[in-house]
Design a protein around this motif. Structure first.
Motif, PDB file in Angstrom:
ATOM      1  N   ILE A  82       0.849  -1.208   0.000  1.00 11.19           N
ATOM      2  CA  ILE A  82       0.000   0.000   0.000  1.00 11.19           C
ATOM      3  C   ILE A  82       0.878   1.249   0.000  1.00 11.19           C
ATOM      4  CG2 ILE A  82      -1.765   1.281   1.275  1.00 11.19           C
ATOM      5  CD1 ILE A  82      -2.683  -1.426   2.470  1.00 11.19           C
ATOM      6  N   LYS A 213      -9.939   1.316  10.383  1.00 18.18           N
ATOM      7  CA  LYS A 213      -9.757   1.234   8.930  1.00 18.18           C
ATOM      8  C   LYS A 213      -8.740   0.147   8.596  1.00 18.18           C
ATOM      9  CE  LYS A 213      -9.041   4.556   5.136  1.00 18.18           C
ATOM     10  NZ  LYS A 213      -9.156   6.003   4.846  1.00 18.18           N
ATOM     11  N   ILE A 216     -10.393  -3.377   8.886  1.00 21.21           N
ATOM     12  CA  ILE A 216     -11.269  -3.699   7.747  1.00 21.21           C
ATOM     13  C   ILE A 216     -10.426  -4.017   6.518  1.00 21.21           C
ATOM     14  CG2 ILE A 216     -12.957  -2.710   6.124  1.00 21.21           C
ATOM     15  CD1 ILE A 216     -14.252  -3.368   8.753  1.00 21.21           C
ATOM     16  N   GLU A 217      -9.382  -3.229   6.286  1.00 26.19           N
ATOM     17  CA  GLU A 217      -8.530  -3.455   5.101  1.00 26.19           C
ATOM     18  C   GLU A 217      -7.842  -4.821   5.214  1.00 26.19           C
ATOM     19  OE1 GLU A 217      -8.612  -1.372   2.585  1.00 26.19           O
ATOM     20  OE2 GLU A 217      -7.013  -2.230   1.357  1.00 26.19           O
ATOM     21  N   ILE A 220     -10.559  -7.431   4.362  1.00 27.26           N
ATOM     22  CA  ILE A 220     -10.916  -7.454   2.936  1.00 27.26           C
ATOM     23  C   ILE A 220      -9.778  -8.049   2.115  1.00 27.26           C
ATOM     24  CG2 ILE A 220     -11.424  -6.009   0.918  1.00 27.26           C
ATOM     25  CD1 ILE A 220     -13.023  -4.179   2.676  1.00 27.26           C
ATOM     26  N   ARG A 221      -8.541  -7.621   2.397  1.00 24.25           N
ATOM     27  CA  ARG A 221      -7.399  -8.121   1.631  1.00 24.25           C
ATOM     28  C   ARG A 221      -7.152  -9.614   1.855  1.00 24.25           C
ATOM     29  NH1 ARG A 221      -3.497  -4.331  -0.750  1.00 24.25           N
ATOM     30  NH2 ARG A 221      -4.674  -2.400  -0.804  1.00 24.25           N
ATOM     31  N   GLY A 223      -9.610 -11.746   2.098  1.00 18.71           N
ATOM     32  CA  GLY A 223     -10.758 -12.492   1.559  1.00 18.71           C
ATOM     33  C   GLY A 223     -11.734 -12.949   2.628  1.00 18.71           C
ATOM     34  N   LEU A 247     -17.898   0.599  12.140  1.00 18.90           N
ATOM     35  CA  LEU A 247     -17.426   0.319  10.776  1.00 18.90           C
ATOM     36  C   LEU A 247     -17.834  -1.097  10.353  1.00 18.90           C
ATOM     37  CD1 LEU A 247     -15.871   1.740   8.587  1.00 18.90           C
ATOM     38  CD2 LEU A 247     -13.743   0.957   9.606  1.00 18.90           C
ATOM     39  N   HIS A 251     -20.408  -2.402   7.302  1.00 21.21           N
ATOM     40  CA  HIS A 251     -20.106  -3.501   6.373  1.00 21.21           C
ATOM     41  C   HIS A 251     -21.063  -4.679   6.567  1.00 21.21           C
ATOM     42  CE1 HIS A 251     -16.237  -2.395   4.362  1.00 21.21           C
ATOM     43  NE2 HIS A 251     -16.253  -1.465   5.300  1.00 21.21           N
ATOM     44  N   MET A 345      -2.619   3.512   7.317  1.00 22.70           N
ATOM     45  CA  MET A 345      -3.908   4.204   7.144  1.00 22.70           C
ATOM     46  C   MET A 345      -3.775   5.695   7.459  1.00 22.70           C
ATOM     47  SD  MET A 345      -5.808   1.968   5.924  1.00 22.70           S
ATOM     48  CE  MET A 345      -4.676   0.681   5.433  1.00 22.70           C
TER      49      MET A 345
END
Lengths: 361, 361
Positions: A82, A213, A216-217, A220-221, A223, A247, A251, A345
Motif C-alpha cells: 500500500i 480502517k 477492515i482493510e 478485505i485483503r 478475503g 465500521l 459492512h 492508514m
C-alpha cells in the motif's frame, strides 16, 4: 428512596465510584428531576479488566495436541504494498503541483510508547515522501499551549493532517483540545462529527479512524467475508473499539461489543466468526474463547518489560497467540499485524486530505 | 479480477443493487485505488426483512398452555406522571420569565401516519403549556422551501425546538435539510454531531433522540437492570436502532445489533436479557425468539389497514404480543407503550432546550 435509585446505588457502589461522585449521583436521583435517566457523562466508568499476564496453555488445548491451523496475516507486507502506491501518488502530486502532503504531530510529554509511535509515524512519512512536522511540548504544559500548537497547524496551508498523540497527560482537557482541531485536517477521525458520520448510514466521515480502517482493510485483503457474519469487538474505547464496531456494522456484520462489565465474555466470543480484540489486556483472549475457524484480529499493544529488547520493553497483544493460532483460521500477530497497517492508514488519510484540499485527483 | 472483488460482486449481486451502482462499484474495485475498502456510503443497502404478517401461535407455545407472565408497562400512565412535572416547570417559567418553551414542526406532504404523529405532538404540547407552530408544505415542494422553513425557525427566538417530520418525500435531500437545523434547537437529536457525542464516552449530546431516550426511561422506571446485561437491538435505523444501541452501551449493557443481513436472529435474541425491537416489521419477534423472563421493548409501529378503526388503520408492533407475553417478564404494548413515551421525551427535550437558551434553572 425508590427501588430504582437503590439498584443504581448498588451498581455504583459495586464499581467503586469516588465517594464525591457517588453522592452527587445520589443527590440527582433524589431531587425533583423530571426523568430518572441520569446524564450520560455521569454514567462513564473505567473498564477495568482482570489481566491474565501469563499465557500458559489450558490443559484442553495442550491435550488436543493441535498444530497451527491459522493463516498469519502479514501487516508489514500488506503495508509495503500500500505504501508503495502512496509514494507513487505523492510523486505525481509533487510533479503536477510542486507540493506534497504534510502531516503535523503534536506530542506532549515523554511517554516511552508515545515516543516510539511518533517516531514510527515520522519514518513512515519520510519513506513515502510526506512532509512531517513535530511539535514537542513538556508534560506540564497548559491546555492553551496545546491548543495554540493546534491552531498554528490549522492555519498552515502546507499541513493537511494534524494529530495529537494520545493519551495526553491527565491534567489536560482532551475534549477541548480535539475540538480545536480543524475538521478538514482531523486525519485521526476522532472528532465527534466524524464519529457521527461514521455511525449514520447514508453519511460518510471525512476521515475513518486509522486502526478500525486498518482492521477492515486486513479483513478485505485476506478475503474474509464480513457481510452477515457475527463479529465481536472486545473493548469500547473511543479511538478503537467504538469506531471498529460502527465500521463493521456499516459492512453489514452482526456486531456485539464486549467490555469489562460483560458477563462471561468467552461465551459470546466463542460464537463469533470475526473477533477484533482491542482491550489492551495481555493474554485476555484464550484458545477456548475462539470458535474453530474464526478470524482473530489482535489490536492490543501493551508494553511489557523485557530487558532483552533494545527499548527495555516489548509489545504484546490481547490474544494468547500460541493457543489461538491452533483454533482460528486467520490471525494477526503482535507486532507486525494491525500496528504497521494503522500507520499506513494514517498515510492514506493524510494523502486523501491533501488531494481533497489541493483538488488533486 | 481479485478474489475479494469477486466476493464483493456476489454480495452486491445477491442483494440486487441497481445495475448502474453495481457497475460503478465494480469500476472502483478495478481501478488503481490504494485501498480495497470501498466508501461507506457505497456499502449502504436497504434492510429488507421477510414479514410474518399473521401471528398464529407456534405449536410449542400453544402446547405449553402458558398463561401471561409478563408485567405490561403502561407508557401512557408513565407519560401522564412525567408530563405533569413538565407542565409544572412550564408554569414556573411563565411566572418567572413571562415566556414558555416553543416547538416548531415542519410537515411535508399528507402521509396519514405523519399527520397522526404531528397531531399527537401538537396536542401534547398544548396540554403542558408548550407553544407549538406548524409549517405544512406540499409533497412536491423543493429542498429550498423546507430549508427556508428551517432557517426561519432557526432565527425565531420564541422557538426552542425544531423538528422535521420524517420520512420526507423521496425527492428531498434529507441530509442537507437536517444539516441546516440549528444544533441548539435539534430536539430530535438526529444531527451527526449529536450522534457522535451520544456514541463517545466522556461526551454528552445536546439532545438524546426521543425514542431511544423513551426506551431507557421505561427500563429504569420499571426497575430493569441494564448494566452488565445482554441487550439486543433489532433494526439499525439512524433514528431508532443505532442511537438505542449506543445509549444502551453508555448504560454498560453488552449490546448486539441485529439487522436484515443477520443469520438466525432468533438464536441471538433468545440469549438476551433485554430485547428492543425497532425493525418496523409486524410479528417479526415470536415467542421462541425470547428467553424466559426477558424484558421486551416493542418500538415497531406499522400501520395495518383496519376499517373498524376511525382512521381506517391501526398500529401494530414488531412483537407477536400474544406469544411473547407468556415468555417475557416485562413487555411494552403497542399502542400505549413506547409511543406516548416518545412524545413525552420530545416535550422534555423542548423544555430542556428552552431552559438552556433562557438560562432558566
Amino acid at each position: 428512596m425508590s427501588f430504582v435509585a437503590l439498584t443504581w446505588m448498588n451498581c455504583i457502589r459495586r464499581h467503586l465510584l469516588p465517594k464525591a461522585r457517588f453522592l452527587h449521583t445520589l443527590q440527582v436521583l433524589q431531587s425533583e428531576q423530571i426523568l430518572m435517566s441520569p446524564s450520560l457523562a455521569s454514567l462513564d466508568l473505567p473498564d477495568i479488566w482482570t489481566p491474565n499476564y501469563s499465557c500458559q496453555s489450558s490443559p484442553a488445548i495442550l491435550k488436543s495436541g493441535n498444530e497451527q491451523t491459522a493463516m498469519v496475516l502479514d501487516g508489514k507486507l500488506m503495508s509495503t504494498e500500500i505504501r508503495s502506491k502512496i509514494a507513487d501518488q505523492v510523486r505525481q502530486m509533487k510533479k503536477c503541483l510542486g507540493k506534497v502532503p504534510g502531516l503535523a504531530v503534536i506530542l506532549v510529554g515523554q511517554r516511552k510508547d508515545s515516543l516510539t509511535y511518533v517516531r514510527n509515524k515520522i519514518i513512515a512519512c519520510e519513506e513515502v515522501g510526506i512532509k512531517s512536522l513535530v511539535t514537542e511540548l513538556p508534560t506540564d504544559c497548559a491546555d492553551a499551549d496545546v491548543q495554540n500548537a493546534v491552531m498554528r497547524f490549522n492555519k498552515d496551508p502546507s499541513v493537511h493532517g494534524i494529530l495529537v498523540q494520545l493519551p495526553l497527560p491527565q491534567h489536560l482537557d482532551e475534549e477541548k483540545i480535539l475540538d480545536a482541531l480543524c475538521l478538514e485536517k482531523d486525519v485521526d477521525g476522532f472528532h465527534p462529527l466524524n464519529m457521527g458520520n461514521l455511525a449514520l448510514r447514508g453519511r460518510e466521515p471525512l476521515f475513518t479512524p486509522c486502526t478500525p480502517k486498518a482492521c477492515i482493510e486486513l479483513l478485505i485483503r485476506s478475503g474474509v467475508k464480513i457481510m452477515g457474519k457475527k463479529a465481536v469487538v472486545i473493548g469500547r474505547s473511543n479511538i478503537v473499539g467504538l469506531p471498529t464496531s460502527l465500521l463493521l456494522q456499516r459492512h453489514h456484520a452482526t456486531v456485539t461489543i464486549i467490555h469489562a462489565f460483560t458477563e462471561n465474555p468467552e461465551q459470546i466470543t466463542s460464537k463469533a466468526d470475526i473477533v477484533v480484540s482491542a482491550a489492551g489486556v495481555p493474554n485476555l483472549v484464550r484458545g477456548n474463547w475462539i470458535k474453530s475457524g474464526a478470524t482473530v484480529i489482535d489490536v492490543g499493544t501493551s508494553p511489557v518489560e523485557d530487558l532483552s529488547c533494545e527499548e527495555g520493553y516489548r509489545l504484546v497483544g490481547d490474544v494468547c497467540y500460541e493457543e489461538v493460532v491452533k483454533v482460528a483460521s486467520v490471525i494477526t500477530p503482535v507486532p507486525g499485524g494491525v500496528g504497521p497497517m494503522t500507520v499506513t492508514m494514517l498515510l492514506v488519510n493524510t494523502l486523501d486530505s491533501a488531494k481533497r484540499m489541493l483538488n488533486f485527483t
